[in-house]
Write a protein that holds these residues in place. Structure first.
Motif, PDB file in Angstrom:
ATOM      1  N   GLU A   1      -3.865  11.464  -8.480  1.00  0.00           N
ATOM      2  CA  GLU A   1      -3.935  12.561  -7.900  1.00  0.00           C
ATOM      3  C   GLU A   1      -2.677  13.556  -8.583  1.00  0.00           C
ATOM      4  O   GLU A   1      -2.873  13.524  -9.783  1.00  0.00           O
ATOM      5  CB  GLU A   1      -2.451  11.498  -7.399  1.00  0.00           C
TER       6      GLU A   1
ATOM      7  N   ALA B   1      -4.398   2.481  -2.215  1.00  0.00           N
ATOM      8  CA  ALA B   1      -4.763   2.982  -0.172  1.00  0.00           C
ATOM      9  C   ALA B   1      -5.341   1.703   0.523  1.00  0.00           C
ATOM     10  O   ALA B   1      -5.630   0.678  -0.228  1.00  0.00           O
ATOM     11  CB  ALA B   1      -6.027   3.701  -0.828  1.00  0.00           C
TER      12      ALA B   1
ATOM     13  N   TYR C   1       0.805  -1.244  -0.169  1.00  0.00           N
ATOM     14  CA  TYR C   1      -0.063  -0.105  -0.060  1.00  0.00           C
ATOM     15  C   TYR C   1       1.159   1.346   0.146  1.00  0.00           C
ATOM     16  O   TYR C   1       2.118   1.144   0.289  1.00  0.00           O
ATOM     17  CB  TYR C   1      -0.973   0.119   1.129  1.00  0.00           C
ATOM     18  N   GLY C   2       0.694   2.216  -0.641  1.00  0.00           N
ATOM     19  CA  GLY C   2       1.129   3.618  -0.391  1.00  0.00           C
ATOM     20  C   GLY C   2       2.775   3.327  -1.355  1.00  0.00           C
ATOM     21  O   GLY C   2       3.370   4.921  -1.623  1.00  0.00           O
TER      22      GLY C   2
ATOM     23  N   THR D   1      -4.841   6.494  -7.525  1.00  0.00           N
ATOM     24  CA  THR D   1      -4.835   5.613  -6.745  1.00  0.00           C
ATOM     25  C   THR D   1      -6.337   4.736  -6.542  1.00  0.00           C
ATOM     26  O   THR D   1      -6.780   4.957  -6.525  1.00  0.00           O
ATOM     27  CB  THR D   1      -5.054   6.337  -5.325  1.00  0.00           C
TER      28      THR D   1
ATOM     29  N   VAL E   1      -7.861   2.719  -4.887  1.00  0.00           N
ATOM     30  CA  VAL E   1      -9.603   3.172  -3.368  1.00  0.00           C
ATOM     31  C   VAL E   1     -10.059   1.938  -2.727  1.00  0.00           C
ATOM     32  O   VAL E   1     -10.015   1.362  -1.508  1.00  0.00           O
ATOM     33  CB  VAL E   1     -10.008   4.195  -3.038  1.00  0.00           C
TER      34      VAL E   1
END
Length: 180
Positions: free
Chosen positions: A122, A42, A24-25, A128, A130
């Protein structure tokens, strides 16, 4: 922090491949046939999917979903750093071959097949994810996310798997050398 876990069935036969299926991220450049772009997942992207169909997630090799799967999820665990997974591998020719390739370090990555349900773009144009529906996970030799790695194979015995034991020793040695 909220974590979602699906424990489907404990594996007692020493044929469980585990690791980080999706970090994640972490931004990675991917190409799904429509040209390259930047993507990240995310935290919590698979929460609903795990709850609703975690017991149906299968393990394939190289996303060859036209073939029979080699295993199925026995654990899907969302943590702060990503989606951790464990898969029971079937006692078949393809399952045996996959276990051998993982043990030899030839195949060491995971990749996920998913359907995006909700995305966010972004400022830097990174997509991203989600919310996503997890369709399958595959063993791959070159994962799109470098951190999406097989951690090892769980053994039915209490003796640590050889590669895991070696990695622990190397980490311990490195720690001892930095303290000098």
């Amino acid at each position: 922090m909220l974590y979602r876990t699906a424990h489907v069935r404990a594996d007692q036969n020493g044929r469980t491949i585990f690791g980080l299926a999706v970090p994640y991220g972490v931004v990675s450049e991917v190409n799904d046939g429509y040209g390259p772009y930047r993507e990240q997942f995310a935290p919590g992207a698979f929460t609903r999917s795990i709850r609703e169909r975690g017991h149906k997630v299968k393990l394939f090799v190289q996303h060859a979903t036209e073939r029979l799967p080699i295993g199925r999820a026995v654990e899907l665990d969302e943590r702060a750093d990503g989606l951790h997974a464990a898969f029971s591998v079937a006692r078949t020719r393809d399952g045996d071959e996959a276990l051998e390739l993982v043990a030899a370090g030839v195949v060491d990555g995971f990749s996920v097949g998913f359907a995006s349900l909700r995305d966010r773009k972004e400022a830097d144009k990174t997509v991203t994810r989600v919310e996503a529906s997890l369709r399958e996970v595959s063993l791959v030799h070159s994962p799109a996310y470098p951190d999406a790695l097989v951690g090892g194979v769980r053994s039915a015995s209490t003796t640590p798997y050889l590669t895991v034991a070696r990695a622990r020793l190397e980490l311990l040695e490195a720690t001892l050398h930095t303290e000098d």
